[in-house]
Design an enzyme around this catalytic site. Structure first.
Site, PDB file in Angstrom:
ATOM      1  N   GLU A 166       2.083   6.934  17.999  1.00 14.59           N
ATOM      2  CA  GLU A 166       1.994   7.961  16.985  1.00 14.59           C
ATOM      3  C   GLU A 166       1.674   9.241  18.021  1.00 14.59           C
ATOM      4  OE1 GLU A 166      -0.754   7.087  14.179  1.00 14.59           O
ATOM      5  OE2 GLU A 166       0.556   5.514  13.254  1.00 14.59           O
ATOM      6  N   GLU A 365       3.675  -1.026  12.568  1.00 10.49           N
ATOM      7  CA  GLU A 365       2.390  -1.029  12.115  1.00 10.49           C
ATOM      8  C   GLU A 365       2.706  -0.658  10.375  1.00 10.49           C
ATOM      9  OE1 GLU A 365      -0.839   1.449  13.463  1.00 10.49           O
ATOM     10  OE2 GLU A 365      -0.210   1.311  15.359  1.00 10.49           O
TER      11      GLU A 365
HETATM   12  C1  BGP Z   1      -2.881   4.414  12.847  1.00 10.82           C
HETATM   13  C2  BGP Z   1      -3.016   3.876  14.245  1.00 10.82           C
HETATM   14  C3  BGP Z   1      -4.094   2.880  14.571  1.00 10.82           C
HETATM   15  C4  BGP Z   1      -4.927   2.438  13.434  1.00 10.82           C
HETATM   16  C5  BGP Z   1      -4.472   2.743  12.178  1.00 10.82           C
HETATM   17  C6  BGP Z   1      -5.311   2.407  10.944  1.00 10.82           C
HETATM   18  O1  BGP Z   1      -2.670   5.551  12.689  1.00 10.82           O
HETATM   19  O2  BGP Z   1      -1.949   3.816  15.190  1.00 10.82           O
HETATM   20  O3  BGP Z   1      -4.565   3.155  15.875  1.00 10.82           O
HETATM   21  O4  BGP Z   1      -6.239   2.783  13.731  1.00 10.82           O
HETATM   22  O5  BGP Z   1      -3.880   3.849  11.851  1.00 10.82           O
HETATM   23  O6  BGP Z   1      -5.907   3.723  10.573  1.00 10.82           O
HETATM   24  P1  BGP Z   1      -7.558   3.747  10.448  1.00 10.82           P
HETATM   25  O7  BGP Z   1      -8.301   3.178  11.553  1.00 10.82           O
HETATM   26  O8  BGP Z   1      -7.995   5.408  10.562  1.00 10.82           O
HETATM   27  O9  BGP Z   1      -7.930   3.450   8.900  1.00 10.82           O
END
Ligand code: BGP
Length: 461
Positions: A166, A365
């Site tokens: 990302e 993801e």
């Molecule tokens: C994505 C990232 C992850 C993870 C996920 C969940 O954007 O690649 O690293 O953290 O989001 O988001 P959050 O932890 O802010 O709820």
């Protein structure tokens, strides 16, 4: 209905170094932006819980990889910490870090789990950030050398690489919306950082091609947010198109096709916001596109035309071009606050099929964050049926995309186990496996058992 996936489909999950490793100042690891920033603002996002220990994967990787196997993983994405491998970002390689990553990789392979290694998941060594981060050409060179070092050290066994996770997020967070260090608001710098990360990714790909890794592939992971207009009114359509250009195509086009969309270039030019670059940079980007694409999908973007003219004396940001709106009847994740719209995953993949040469892709993801999951414990196990439903809902659309010819190789959930979030520490839990952060005890959730069956049957009904 039965949903069967193609043979050899990758079932697994994703993580990142800062979020699971812990041992943040052990065995010679250098400081990264998170270690540093947490010390400055421990309570701004993190509620006093920093990246020092997180889920202690550094010490517990063996036990964790056993659990991965137990819940049916055949693949797993983790990230290498630049500041652990090369403390300070440049110079000597840290032998202890090499041992650690070798152990992780070997353990995964011995358990029949394909490693996918991300080179950069938001964790800039602080020394590199202090000389400008990705604004600096010197840092791009240092990142390239770090990537080369990784290929040399681990490329005999790791066959799937990711240059960036990302990459737009550090630009948004650090240079526009105040949720990453260096915590400034400067649209022009944000654009330069975006351009430079695309370039850095191409530089790493170029090194990868020169390395002697056989049968390897290198890609990038992008968080694609389909941008849906409120209506077919031309002003709404235009707003959605601009959001798409700025937040999706600014990476998708150069990384997959090797060139920027003309409309994006025109737009930035008309606001005098083109980044600084050379013809050689463009050549390098053109000649080093990705072999495959990782798609992170959490939620869509709902866009409408601006309702009020932006303040001409205000700070210039992407919000000048569109407003986001709450779609009537939208479904929300009640435990975190993001919209759930499963079809988004299908729309992204059809777009990749039709407009990006149907390049090989995988869902890198997708996942559901939930606050206060302890309240769902029954018989010692978190009964996260909501997560199972969330995954199923997305897999149905993923299955449809594959049936319609999309070249998708796998599905990775965020995340294997509960981990430290960059914006809220341990508030929202994402794992198939829960982690009690006071004892580090791991317990498979109901979704973990369900995932095991999913992987075993290569599908569900
Ligand atoms: C994505 C990232 C992850 C993870 C996920 C969940 O954007 O690649 O690293 O953290 O989001 O988001 P959050 O932890 O802010 O709820």
């Amino acid at each position: 209905k039965e949903y069967k996936f193609p043979e050899g489909f990758w079932w697994g999950s994703a993580t990142s170094a800062t979020q699971i490793e812990g041992a943040a100042s052990e065995d010679g690891k250098g400081m990264n932006v998170w270690d540093y920033w947490y010390k400055q603002v421990p309570n701004r996002f993190f509620n006093g819980v920093g990246p020092e220990v997180t889920s202690d994967f550094y010490h517990r990787y063996k036990e964790d990889i056993k659990l991965m196997k137990e819940i049916g993983h055949n693949s797993f994405r983790f990230s290498i910490s630049w500041s652990r491998l090369i403390p300070g970002g440049v110079g000597e390689v840290n032998k202890k870090a090499v041992d650690f990553y070798n152990n992780v990789i070997n353990e995964l392979l011995e358990n029949g789990i394909m490693p996918i290694a991300t080179l950069f998941h938001f964790d800039m060594p602080i020394e590199m950030q202090h000389i400008g981060g990705f604004e600096s050409r010197q840092v791009l060179e240092n990142y390239k050398n770090y990537a080369k070092t990784c290929f040399e050290l681990f490329g005999d066994r790791v066959k799937r690489w990711i240059t960036f996770n990302e990459p737009i997020v550090p630009a948004e967070g650090g240079y526009l919306y105040n949720f990453h260090y260096p915590d400034i608001v400067d649209f022009k710098k944000a654009i330069q950082v975006c351009f430079n990360t695309v370039l850095a990714s191409a530089m790493a790909i170029n090194e990868f091609k020169k390395s002697n890794i056989k049968d390897g592939k290198i890609g990038i992971v992008l968080n694609l947010t389909p941008s849906y207009p409120r209506s077919n009114h031309p002003a709404d359509l235009k707003a959605a198109e601009i959001a798409d250009l700025l937040f999706n195509r600014s990476f998708l086009d150069p990384c997959v096709k090797g060139e920027y969309p003309e409309k994006l270039v025109e737009l930035l030019k008309s606001y005098n916001h083109l980044p600084v670059y050379t013809e050689d940079d463009l050549e390098l980007i053109k000649n080093n596109t990705v072999d495959y694409l990782g798609v992170n999908y959490y939620q869509p973007r709902r866009v409408k035309a601006k309702e009020n003219m932006p303040n001409p004396y205000g700070v210039f940001t992407p919000d000048w071009f569109f407003d986001e709106y709450v779609m009537p009847g939208r479904r929300m994740n009640p435990y975190r606050g993001w919209e759930i719209y499963e079809k988004g995953i299908y729309d992204i993949l059809i777009n990749v099929r039709d407009n990006y040469g149907n390049i090989e892709s995988y869902i890198s993801e997708n996942g559901m964050g939930v606050e206060g999951e302890e309240r769902f414990i029954k018989d010692g196990v978190i009964q996260d049926d909501y997560r199972i439903d969330f995954i199923k809902g997305h897999l149905i659309w993923l299955h449809k995309a594959i049936e319609e010819g999309c070249n998708v190789k796998g599905y990775h959930l965020w995340s294997f186990m509960d981990n430290w979030s960059f914006i809220n520490a341990y508030k929202n839990r994402y794992g198939l496996v829960s982690v009690d952060i006071s004892t580090q005890k791991r317990t498979i959730k109901k979704s973990g058992y369900w995932y095991k069956e999913l992987a075993k049957n290569n599908g569900f009904s």
